[in-house]
Design a protein around this motif. Structure first.
Motif, PDB file in Angstrom:
ATOM      1  N   THR A   1       0.965  -1.041   0.010  1.00  0.00           N
ATOM      2  CA  THR A   1      -0.166  -0.294  -0.561  1.00  0.00           C
ATOM      3  C   THR A   1       0.614   1.533  -0.471  1.00  0.00           C
ATOM      4  N   SER A   2       1.978   0.769   0.925  1.00  0.00           N
ATOM      5  CA  SER A   2       2.329   2.177   1.430  1.00  0.00           C
ATOM      6  C   SER A   2       3.832   2.050  -0.344  1.00  0.00           C
ATOM      7  N   LEU A   3       3.891   1.398  -1.042  1.00  0.00           N
ATOM      8  CA  LEU A   3       4.786   1.429  -1.349  1.00  0.00           C
ATOM      9  C   LEU A   3       3.964   2.197  -2.988  1.00  0.00           C
ATOM     10  N   ALA A   4       2.830   1.302  -2.985  1.00  0.00           N
ATOM     11  CA  ALA A   4       1.796   2.347  -4.255  1.00  0.00           C
ATOM     12  C   ALA A   4       2.259   3.557  -4.049  1.00  0.00           C
ATOM     13  N   ILE A   5       1.901   3.815  -3.163  1.00  0.00           N
ATOM     14  CA  ILE A   5       1.658   6.157  -3.080  1.00  0.00           C
ATOM     15  C   ILE A   5       3.192   6.293  -3.444  1.00  0.00           C
ATOM     16  N   GLY A   6       3.917   5.847  -2.634  1.00  0.00           N
ATOM     17  CA  GLY A   6       5.201   5.899  -3.575  1.00  0.00           C
ATOM     18  C   GLY A   6       5.314   5.853  -4.855  1.00  0.00           C
ATOM     19  N   LEU A   7       5.443   4.931  -5.370  1.00  0.00           N
ATOM     20  CA  LEU A   7       5.220   5.158  -7.036  1.00  0.00           C
ATOM     21  C   LEU A   7       4.269   5.955  -7.635  1.00  0.00           C
ATOM     22  N   VAL A   8       3.120   6.352  -6.926  1.00  0.00           N
ATOM     23  CA  VAL A   8       2.773   7.349  -7.800  1.00  0.00           C
ATOM     24  C   VAL A   8       3.548   9.411  -7.976  1.00  0.00           C
ATOM     25  N   LEU A   9       3.950   8.732  -6.814  1.00  0.00           N
ATOM     26  CA  LEU A   9       4.659  10.889  -6.407  1.00  0.00           C
ATOM     27  C   LEU A   9       6.017  10.336  -7.341  1.00  0.00           C
ATOM     28  N   PHE A  10       6.752   9.269  -7.415  1.00  0.00           N
ATOM     29  CA  PHE A  10       8.497   8.901  -7.869  1.00  0.00           C
ATOM     30  C   PHE A  10       8.094   9.551  -9.234  1.00  0.00           C
ATOM     31  N   PHE A  11       6.550   9.584  -9.812  1.00  0.00           N
ATOM     32  CA  PHE A  11       6.795   9.750 -11.564  1.00  0.00           C
ATOM     33  C   PHE A  11       5.837  11.696 -11.233  1.00  0.00           C
ATOM     34  N   PHE A  12       5.343  11.721 -10.387  1.00  0.00           N
ATOM     35  CA  PHE A  12       4.732  12.525 -10.236  1.00  0.00           C
ATOM     36  C   PHE A  12       5.849  14.032 -10.486  1.00  0.00           C
ATOM     37  N   PHE A  13       7.138  13.649  -9.555  1.00  0.00           N
ATOM     38  CA  PHE A  13       7.948  14.726  -9.280  1.00  0.00           C
ATOM     39  C   PHE A  13       9.045  14.506 -10.320  1.00  0.00           C
ATOM     40  N   LEU A  14       8.869  13.343 -11.175  1.00  0.00           N
ATOM     41  CA  LEU A  14       9.404  12.286 -12.249  1.00  0.00           C
ATOM     42  C   LEU A  14       9.568  13.646 -13.050  1.00  0.00           C
ATOM     43  N   PHE A  15       8.464  13.876 -13.470  1.00  0.00           N
ATOM     44  CA  PHE A  15       7.292  14.400 -14.423  1.00  0.00           C
ATOM     45  C   PHE A  15       7.404  16.357 -14.495  1.00  0.00           C
ATOM     46  N   PHE A  16       7.412  16.628 -13.210  1.00  0.00           N
ATOM     47  CA  PHE A  16       7.437  18.305 -13.408  1.00  0.00           C
ATOM     48  C   PHE A  16       8.197  18.951 -12.614  1.00  0.00           C
ATOM     49  N   ARG A  17       9.650  17.912 -11.766  1.00  0.00           N
ATOM     50  CA  ARG A  17      10.790  18.484 -11.784  1.00  0.00           C
ATOM     51  C   ARG A  17      10.334  19.963 -11.712  1.00  0.00           C
ATOM     52  N   GLY A  18      11.811  21.132 -11.864  1.00  0.00           N
ATOM     53  CA  GLY A  18      11.976  21.742 -11.473  1.00  0.00           C
ATOM     54  C   GLY A  18      10.270  23.100 -11.622  1.00  0.00           C
ATOM     55  N   ARG A  19       9.906  23.076 -12.122  1.00  0.00           N
ATOM     56  CA  ARG A  19       8.174  23.541 -12.148  1.00  0.00           C
ATOM     57  C   ARG A  19       7.668  23.544 -10.431  1.00  0.00           C
ATOM     58  N   LEU A  20       8.109  23.090  -9.942  1.00  0.00           N
ATOM     59  CA  LEU A  20       7.088  23.126  -8.403  1.00  0.00           C
ATOM     60  C   LEU A  20       7.997  24.079  -7.583  1.00  0.00           C
ATOM     61  N   ALA A  21       9.136  23.583  -8.232  1.00  0.00           N
ATOM     62  CA  ALA A  21       9.941  24.665  -7.329  1.00  0.00           C
ATOM     63  C   ALA A  21       9.319  26.702  -6.831  1.00  0.00           C
ATOM     64  N   TYR A  22       8.906  26.726  -7.990  1.00  0.00           N
ATOM     65  CA  TYR A  22       8.331  27.940  -8.719  1.00  0.00           C
ATOM     66  C   TYR A  22       7.021  28.400  -6.967  1.00  0.00           C
ATOM     67  N   ILE A  23       6.888  27.285  -6.427  1.00  0.00           N
ATOM     68  CA  ILE A  23       6.281  27.708  -4.970  1.00  0.00           C
ATOM     69  C   ILE A  23       6.408  27.954  -4.135  1.00  0.00           C
ATOM     70  N   PHE A  24       7.853  27.523  -4.305  1.00  0.00           N
ATOM     71  CA  PHE A  24       8.101  27.940  -3.008  1.00  0.00           C
ATOM     72  C   PHE A  24       9.806  29.179  -2.890  1.00  0.00           C
ATOM     73  N   THR A  25       9.988  29.581  -3.815  1.00  0.00           N
ATOM     74  CA  THR A  25      10.897  30.197  -4.779  1.00  0.00           C
ATOM     75  C   THR A  25      10.589  31.082  -5.995  1.00  0.00           C
ATOM     76  N   GLU A  26      11.415  32.593  -5.722  1.00  0.00           N
ATOM     77  CA  GLU A  26      10.967  33.404  -7.637  1.00  0.00           C
ATOM     78  C   GLU A  26      12.245  33.248  -8.640  1.00  0.00           C
ATOM     79  N   SER A  27      13.139  32.514  -7.582  1.00  0.00           N
ATOM     80  CA  SER A  27      14.854  32.732  -8.101  1.00  0.00           C
ATOM     81  C   SER A  27      14.303  31.009  -9.058  1.00  0.00           C
ATOM     82  N   HIS A  28      15.394  31.651 -10.543  1.00  0.00           N
ATOM     83  CA  HIS A  28      15.351  30.939 -11.654  1.00  0.00           C
ATOM     84  C   HIS A  28      16.403  30.028 -11.628  1.00  0.00           C
ATOM     85  N   LYS A  29      17.576  30.619 -10.799  1.00  0.00           N
ATOM     86  CA  LYS A  29      18.335  29.542 -10.241  1.00  0.00           C
ATOM     87  C   LYS A  29      18.321  27.838 -10.321  1.00  0.00           C
TER      88      LYS A  29
END
Length: 490
Positions: free
Chosen positions: A341-369
């Motif tokens: 059960t826990s691994l299934a949730i982990g796999l979903v999050l694994f592919f989610f963060f591989l797909f979105f990568r750095g785009r999620l960083a703009y939630i926390f910062t405005e710095s392009h670097k």
């Protein structure tokens, strides 16, 4: 007496195994899934709420001033988490004891174990108090800014009542989880969070009480759930397992202390491992961007850990209950279901963060670097999330079975003799910078996960049932029958 108890437990174990074998696989999966989520669901929500209390406190302190924010973050990240880790780890001994006793239907022992844990954690908290009073000189000695260190010293003293709240909070949570009665914990956490938002605004924004106002709200946010849990336990919510205060709580304390110390060592070694990651990164080139990017990744990782810690609680409760009940096959089945059960949730999050990568960083910062650095670290973050979906569950299995001391040794070997040295070589010698440090640390977690999988797979669970029953017999206290008023009147 011990012989009679053992005989009864063995008879019951045979019955439990027969019932488990007769059930169809589909029914077993459905029943086990319900039992897992009864514990994991409220545990996840409670951890998110507790994490939310800290985020809210930090946000309102940030409105007071930048120095106050830096001081609060320093005290919370370094000192408060340190105390939290020690007390949470030591309290997890209660998961083993209460879970196995509840499975064996020795219900009256749970209240005695709860009181013993209160004594052990109270003694530990008293030893931690001087560290809070000495925060300012300690931080100055470590080279922190003098003004920040001085404010941190004031905030640290305010955190002392919050630290003592962990004595009741952690122990009551584990006492109730062992009985799958932890919905009350989730209700109280939600109520406390809403009160905290209102009080923080009232005391810091409207009436401008500054640090004292923010800390009073924080202390109340930690203590309000405790009052509710204690009322639930003592006022009829746990009639079978709470029989009132007893002097038996002071009997056989040493085995509880030893198990608590093993549990504390096991958890603290994991928490300090993440702290080492930040300290190593702080000494690299372009440290500011590296630390910003790493802190964003660790923030995301921290939120995901709230989910996996819920499954850690579920694994420890289910395994300890089944071992106490005498069903080795049910314990193994529960482990498999919780991990999947826990691994299934982990796999979903694994592919989610591989797909979105750095785009999620703009939630926390405005710095392009910083966003580019986060994108570069995203594959490692995804791998961390995947490993986190398995490793804490196996740690929960260890807690349920009472293997805390074994896992503490595994953590030392994998984290400090494998992960950190590899991270230093990759980060500093091969010059892979923060990626090298994180790869080394991840390798340590991977080795630890593999070792725990091997230990769990090769364990003789029938033998573990016998070990659990020996522990139950060893610490068993004869139930004192309550007088019957009708019989006395007759």
């Amino acid at each position: 007496m011990d012989g009679e108890i053992s005989e009864n437990l063995l008879k019951k174990a045979g019955t439990e195994e027969d019932v488990f074998e007769e059930a169809r696989l589909k029914d077993r999966i459905w029943n086990e899934t319900k039992k897992i989520w009864v514990v994991a669901g409220p545990a996840i929500f409670t951890r998110f709420s507790t994490f939310g209390v800290n985020v809210i406190s930090q946000a309102f302190v940030g409105h007071i001033g930048s120095t106050e924010l830096a001081a609060y973050a320093l005290v919370f990240t370094v000192l408060f988490r340190f105390a939290n880790g020690i007390l949470l780890g030591m309290a997890s001994a209660l998961e083993t004891l209460c879970g196995q006793a509840y499975g064996a239907k020795q219900y009256h022992m749970l209240g005695i174990y709860l009181q013993r844990s209160w004594i052990v954690l109270s003694l530990c908290s008293i030893f931690l108090v001087p560290v809070f009073f000495l925060t300012a000189p300690i931080l100055k000695a470590l080279g922190q800014d003098e003004e920040i260190a001085q404010v941190a010293g004031t905030i640290a003293i305010w955190f002392i009542p919050a630290m003592f709240s962990f004595i009741v909070s952690f122990t009551c949570q584990m006492f109730l989880q062992a009985q799958s009665k932890n919905m009350i914990i989730a209700y109280m956490a939600a109520f406390s969070l809403s009160i905290h938002v209102f009080l923080s605004w009232l005391l810091t924004v409207k009436y401008k009480f500054g640090i004292p106002g923010a800390m009073v709200s924080t202390i109340l946010a930690y203590w309000i759930p405790n009052i509710g849990q204690l009322m639930f336990v003592m006022c009829g919510g746990c009639r079978e397992t709470w029989k009132g205060f007893s002097t038996l709580a002071f009997k056989d304390l040493w085995p509880v202390i030893k198990l608590s110390l093993s549990s504390g060592a096991m958890l603290c070694l994991e928490l300090w491992y993440n702290t080492v990651l930040i300290l190593l990164t702080g000494n690299l080139k372009n440290a500011e961007v590296s630390i910003d990017a790493l802190s964003i990744c660790l923030n995301i990782n921290g939120w995901e850990m709230m989910i996996t810690l819920g499954f850690l609680a579920a694994a420890s409760v289910r395994v300890s209950n089944e071992l106490g009940r005498g069903s080795a096959r049910a314990a193994k089945f529960s482990i498999a279901m919780t991990v999947m059960t826990s691994l299934a949730i982990g796999l979903v999050l694994f592919f989610f963060f591989l797909f979105f990568r750095g785009r999620l960083a703009y939630i926390f910062t405005e710095s392009h670097k910083v966003a580019l650095a986060v994108a570069d670290l995203s594959p490692l973050l995804a791998c961390s999330l995947l490993l986190n979906s398995v490793q804490p569950v196996l740690s929960g299995v260890a807690v349920g079975a009472g293997w805390q001391s074994i896992v503490a040794y595994v953590n030392i070997a994998c984290y400090y003799f494998v992960g950190i040295p590899i991270g230093v070589v990759l980060g500093y010698v091969i010059n892979m910078q923060v990626k090298g440090v994180w790869i080394g640390m991840l390798f340590g977690v991977f080795v630890q996960t593999v070792v725990l999988v091997i230990i769990t797979y090769r364990t003789d669970w029938d033998k573990q049932v016998s070990v659990a029953h020996k522990s139950i017999n060893k610490w068993f206290v004869e139930k004192i029958e309550e007088p019957n008023p009708k019989a006395q009147n007759a």
